[in-house]
Design a protein around this motif. Structure first.
Motif, PDB file in Angstrom:
ATOM      1  N   GLU A   6       0.827  -1.198   0.000  1.00  0.00           N
ATOM      2  CA  GLU A   6       0.000   0.000   0.000  1.00  0.00           C
ATOM      3  C   GLU A   6       0.866   1.254   0.000  1.00  0.00           C
ATOM      4  O   GLU A   6       1.997   1.240   0.504  1.00  0.00           O
ATOM      5  CB  GLU A   6      -0.905   0.053   1.246  1.00  0.00           C
ATOM      6  N   CYS A  22      -2.716   0.065  -3.863  1.00  0.00           N
ATOM      7  CA  CYS A  22      -2.256  -1.250  -3.394  1.00  0.00           C
ATOM      8  C   CYS A  22      -1.801  -2.016  -4.630  1.00  0.00           C
ATOM      9  O   CYS A  22      -2.630  -2.350  -5.481  1.00  0.00           O
ATOM     10  CB  CYS A  22      -3.373  -1.974  -2.675  1.00  0.00           C
ATOM     11  N   THR A  35     -10.038  -6.029  -1.161  1.00  0.00           N
ATOM     12  CA  THR A  35     -10.774  -5.304  -0.127  1.00  0.00           C
ATOM     13  C   THR A  35      -9.849  -4.391   0.663  1.00  0.00           C
ATOM     14  O   THR A  35      -8.692  -4.738   0.913  1.00  0.00           O
ATOM     15  CB  THR A  35     -11.448  -6.308   0.824  1.00  0.00           C
ATOM     16  N   TRP A  36     -10.383  -3.249   1.044  1.00  0.00           N
ATOM     17  CA  TRP A  36      -9.697  -2.340   1.955  1.00  0.00           C
ATOM     18  C   TRP A  36     -10.312  -2.459   3.346  1.00  0.00           C
ATOM     19  O   TRP A  36     -11.536  -2.467   3.480  1.00  0.00           O
ATOM     20  CB  TRP A  36      -9.811  -0.899   1.475  1.00  0.00           C
ATOM     21  N   ARG A  38      -9.532  -1.001   7.581  1.00  0.00           N
ATOM     22  CA  ARG A  38      -8.792  -0.002   8.351  1.00  0.00           C
ATOM     23  C   ARG A  38      -8.875  -0.349   9.832  1.00  0.00           C
ATOM     24  O   ARG A  38      -9.795  -1.023  10.279  1.00  0.00           O
ATOM     25  CB  ARG A  38      -9.329   1.404   8.101  1.00  0.00           C
ATOM     26  N   THR A  50     -14.941  -3.148  -0.871  1.00  0.00           N
ATOM     27  CA  THR A  50     -14.504  -4.340  -1.572  1.00  0.00           C
ATOM     28  C   THR A  50     -14.914  -4.283  -3.031  1.00  0.00           C
ATOM     29  O   THR A  50     -15.900  -3.625  -3.385  1.00  0.00           O
ATOM     30  CB  THR A  50     -15.074  -5.607  -0.899  1.00  0.00           C
ATOM     31  N   ILE A  70     -13.755   2.705  -4.395  1.00  0.00           N
ATOM     32  CA  ILE A  70     -12.774   1.666  -4.674  1.00  0.00           C
ATOM     33  C   ILE A  70     -12.757   1.378  -6.171  1.00  0.00           C
ATOM     34  O   ILE A  70     -13.794   1.414  -6.831  1.00  0.00           O
ATOM     35  CB  ILE A  70     -13.075   0.379  -3.861  1.00  0.00           C
ATOM     36  N   LEU A  81      -8.118   3.252  -3.598  1.00  0.00           N
ATOM     37  CA  LEU A  81      -9.181   3.776  -2.743  1.00  0.00           C
ATOM     38  C   LEU A  81      -9.093   5.297  -2.780  1.00  0.00           C
ATOM     39  O   LEU A  81      -8.163   5.873  -2.206  1.00  0.00           O
ATOM     40  CB  LEU A  81      -9.055   3.263  -1.309  1.00  0.00           C
ATOM     41  N   TYR A  94      -4.677   1.863   7.038  1.00  0.00           N
ATOM     42  CA  TYR A  94      -5.483   1.245   5.990  1.00  0.00           C
ATOM     43  C   TYR A  94      -4.716   0.068   5.390  1.00  0.00           C
ATOM     44  O   TYR A  94      -3.551   0.211   5.009  1.00  0.00           O
ATOM     45  CB  TYR A  94      -5.833   2.268   4.924  1.00  0.00           C
ATOM     46  N   TYR A  95      -5.414  -1.064   5.303  1.00  0.00           N
ATOM     47  CA  TYR A  95      -4.814  -2.294   4.804  1.00  0.00           C
ATOM     48  C   TYR A  95      -5.532  -2.774   3.548  1.00  0.00           C
ATOM     49  O   TYR A  95      -6.758  -2.706   3.452  1.00  0.00           O
ATOM     50  CB  TYR A  95      -4.897  -3.403   5.843  1.00  0.00           C
ATOM     51  N   CYS A  96      -4.752  -3.294   2.642  1.00  0.00           N
ATOM     52  CA  CYS A  96      -5.268  -3.927   1.436  1.00  0.00           C
ATOM     53  C   CYS A  96      -5.224  -5.439   1.646  1.00  0.00           C
ATOM     54  O   CYS A  96      -4.215  -5.970   2.144  1.00  0.00           O
ATOM     55  CB  CYS A  96      -4.392  -3.520   0.259  1.00  0.00           C
ATOM     56  N   TRP A 109      -2.201  -9.991   2.603  1.00  0.00           N
ATOM     57  CA  TRP A 109      -2.402  -8.708   3.263  1.00  0.00           C
ATOM     58  C   TRP A 109      -1.187  -7.817   3.015  1.00  0.00           C
ATOM     59  O   TRP A 109      -0.047  -8.299   2.985  1.00  0.00           O
ATOM     60  CB  TRP A 109      -2.569  -8.889   4.774  1.00  0.00           C
TER      61      TRP A 109
END
Length: 119
Positions: A6, A22, A35-36, A38, A50, A70, A81, A94-96, A109
């Motif tokens: 990311e 990402c 999907t994102w 957080r 997503t 997204i 995003l 924020y995670y992908c 991840w």
């Protein structure tokens, strides 16, 4: 080695915008749901948005509907995003996540990117 990376986080004032990226490496993600999520400090990780493998199905958390968008570009092996109308409540890492499993988890991840919104 398969990775999701990311980028695009940072510090922004309330009402501002950021675009998170990402990018995948080590395999293609065009067949995967992306999907994102957080996670704010002291809180549990939560779903943000997503997108299906072909981009035809999108879902967003109620808290970001109308503000976050997204999208994906399979040619770049990437998901994005776009975050507009940011508020301090959007402050989080924020995670992908990529490739949803049959049990609802994700195989891959990213390491996360910090988004901080000042009031």
């Amino acid at each position: 080695q398969v990775q999701l990376a990311e980028s695009g986080g940072g510090l922004v004032q309330a009402g501002g915008s950021l675009r998170l990226s990402c990018v995948g490496s080590g395999r293609t993600f065009n067949t995967c749901t992306m999907t994102w999520f957080r996670q704010a400090s002291g809180k549990e990780r939560e779903f943000v948005a997503t997108i299906s493998p072909n981009g035809g199905s999108i879902d967003n958390a109620d808290s970001v509907k109308g503000r976050f968008t997204i999208s994906r570009d399979d040619g770049q092996n990437a998901v994005f995003l776009q975050m507009d109308g940011l508020s301090p409540e959007d402050t989080a890492v924020y995670y992908c996540a990529g490739c949803k499993t049959t049990t609802g988890g994700y195989t891959f991840w990213g390491q996360g990117t910090q988004v901080t919104v000042s009031s």
